[in-house]
Design a protein around this motif. Structure first.
Motif, PDB file in Angstrom:
ATOM      1  N   ASP A   1       0.830  -1.210   0.000  1.00 40.48           N
ATOM      2  CA  ASP A   1       0.000   0.000   0.000  1.00 40.48           C
ATOM      3  C   ASP A   1       0.863   1.258   0.000  1.00 40.48           C
ATOM      4  OD1 ASP A   1       0.798  -0.769   2.618  1.00 40.48           O
ATOM      5  OD2 ASP A   1      -0.814   0.420   3.515  1.00 40.48           O
TER       6      ASP A   1
ATOM      7  N   ALA B   1       2.491   1.640  -3.464  1.00 45.33           N
ATOM      8  CA  ALA B   1       1.518   2.202  -4.402  1.00 45.33           C
ATOM      9  C   ALA B   1       1.367   3.702  -4.194  1.00 45.33           C
ATOM     10  CB  ALA B   1       0.165   1.501  -4.258  1.00 45.33           C
ATOM     11  N   LYS B   2       1.347   4.118  -2.948  1.00 48.43           N
ATOM     12  CA  LYS B   2       1.207   5.548  -2.653  1.00 48.43           C
ATOM     13  C   LYS B   2       2.391   6.344  -3.215  1.00 48.43           C
ATOM     14  CE  LYS B   2       0.155   8.699   1.110  1.00 48.43           C
ATOM     15  NZ  LYS B   2      -0.245   8.835   2.503  1.00 48.43           N
TER      16      LYS B   2
ATOM     17  N   GLU C   1       2.098   6.361  -7.076  1.00 44.48           N
ATOM     18  CA  GLU C   1       1.017   7.270  -7.503  1.00 44.48           C
ATOM     19  C   GLU C   1       1.469   8.723  -7.400  1.00 44.48           C
ATOM     20  OE1 GLU C   1      -1.942   6.923  -8.892  1.00 44.48           O
ATOM     21  OE2 GLU C   1      -2.678   4.937  -8.389  1.00 44.48           O
TER      22      GLU C   1
ATOM     23  N   ALA D   1       0.949  -0.777 -11.659  1.00 41.50           N
ATOM     24  CA  ALA D   1      -0.087  -1.752 -12.024  1.00 41.50           C
ATOM     25  C   ALA D   1       0.212  -3.108 -11.385  1.00 41.50           C
ATOM     26  CB  ALA D   1      -0.184  -1.873 -13.541  1.00 41.50           C
TER      27      ALA D   1
ATOM     28  N   TYR E   1      -0.519  -2.978  -7.614  1.00 47.56           N
ATOM     29  CA  TYR E   1      -1.955  -3.102  -7.349  1.00 47.56           C
ATOM     30  C   TYR E   1      -2.425  -4.545  -7.534  1.00 47.56           C
ATOM     31  CZ  TYR E   1      -2.978   1.880  -6.773  1.00 47.56           C
ATOM     32  OH  TYR E   1      -3.056   3.170  -6.304  1.00 47.56           O
TER      33      TYR E   1
ATOM     34  N   ASP F   1      -5.888  -5.411  -5.690  1.00 51.11           N
ATOM     35  CA  ASP F   1      -6.701  -4.269  -6.096  1.00 51.11           C
ATOM     36  C   ASP F   1      -6.805  -4.269  -7.622  1.00 51.11           C
ATOM     37  OD1 ASP F   1      -7.889  -1.822  -6.605  1.00 51.11           O
ATOM     38  OD2 ASP F   1      -6.670  -0.722  -5.144  1.00 51.11           O
TER      39      ASP F   1
ATOM     40  N   ALA G   1      -9.201  -3.391  -9.670  1.00 52.79           N
ATOM     41  CA  ALA G   1      -9.750  -2.186 -10.314  1.00 52.79           C
ATOM     42  C   ALA G   1      -8.649  -1.162 -10.582  1.00 52.79           C
ATOM     43  CB  ALA G   1     -10.858  -1.584  -9.463  1.00 52.79           C
ATOM     44  N   ASN G   2      -7.805  -0.910  -9.607  1.00 53.81           N
ATOM     45  CA  ASN G   2      -6.729   0.060  -9.815  1.00 53.81           C
ATOM     46  C   ASN G   2      -5.649  -0.490 -10.735  1.00 53.81           C
ATOM     47  OD1 ASN G   2      -7.278   2.586  -8.616  1.00 53.81           O
ATOM     48  ND2 ASN G   2      -7.099   1.647  -6.603  1.00 53.81           N
TER      49      ASN G   2
ATOM     50  N   ARG H   1      -7.035   0.142 -14.078  1.00 55.03           N
ATOM     51  CA  ARG H   1      -7.011   1.584 -14.384  1.00 55.03           C
ATOM     52  C   ARG H   1      -5.626   2.019 -14.863  1.00 55.03           C
ATOM     53  NH1 ARG H   1      -4.994   5.682 -11.427  1.00 55.03           N
ATOM     54  NH2 ARG H   1      -4.822   4.406  -9.549  1.00 55.03           N
ATOM     55  N   VAL H   2      -4.600   1.578 -14.150  1.00 53.48           N
ATOM     56  CA  VAL H   2      -3.232   1.971 -14.498  1.00 53.48           C
ATOM     57  C   VAL H   2      -2.801   1.300 -15.801  1.00 53.48           C
ATOM     58  CG1 VAL H   2      -0.833   1.967 -13.734  1.00 53.48           C
ATOM     59  CG2 VAL H   2      -2.656   2.445 -12.091  1.00 53.48           C
TER      60      VAL H   2
END
Length: 108
Positions: free
Chosen positions: A42, A45-46, A49, A67, A70, A75, A77-78, A81-82
């Motif tokens: 986590d 990822a932060k 991002e 990606a 995530y 995760d 969905a994220n 998205r990426v």
């Protein structure tokens, strides 16, 4: 702080540095390696991002790493998205990104 076991204090300092606009590009790989040891996905990822948003908007390797992070976190969905962003930014590696997206569909 991380090297002496003060992980939460170290993370607080990292968050403060980001709040002040610090660019971790030069030492990001070392920081990520440290966070990987503790499986702090986590936080990884932060960091990714934030770097993508502020300093490395077109860094396709960073997008791919985000990606994958995530995906590792579950995760989907994220991760999707990426990966979609990556398709737009890096058409040269479209086949790899599409294969990754298929992996995500199977991960559901």
């Amino acid at each position: 702080l991380y090297s002496v076991g003060r992980k939460e204090d170290a993370w607080k300092q990292i968050e403060l540095a980001y709040g002040d606009g610090y660019n971790f590009s030069k030492n990001m790989s070392r920081l990520i390696d440290i966070l990987l040891q503790d499986k702090q996905y986590d936080r990884i990822a932060k960091i990714y991002e934030s770097q993508l948003e502020r300093y490395q908007q077109d860094d396709v390797q960073l997008m791919a790493s985000l990606a994958e992070t995530y995906k590792t976190m579950g995760d989907i969905a994220n991760a999707r998205r990426v990966a979609q962003m990556l398709l737009e930014k890096d058409p040269e590696h479209r086949a790899d990104t599409e294969a990754f997206l298929r992996e995500l569909e199977n991960a559901r």
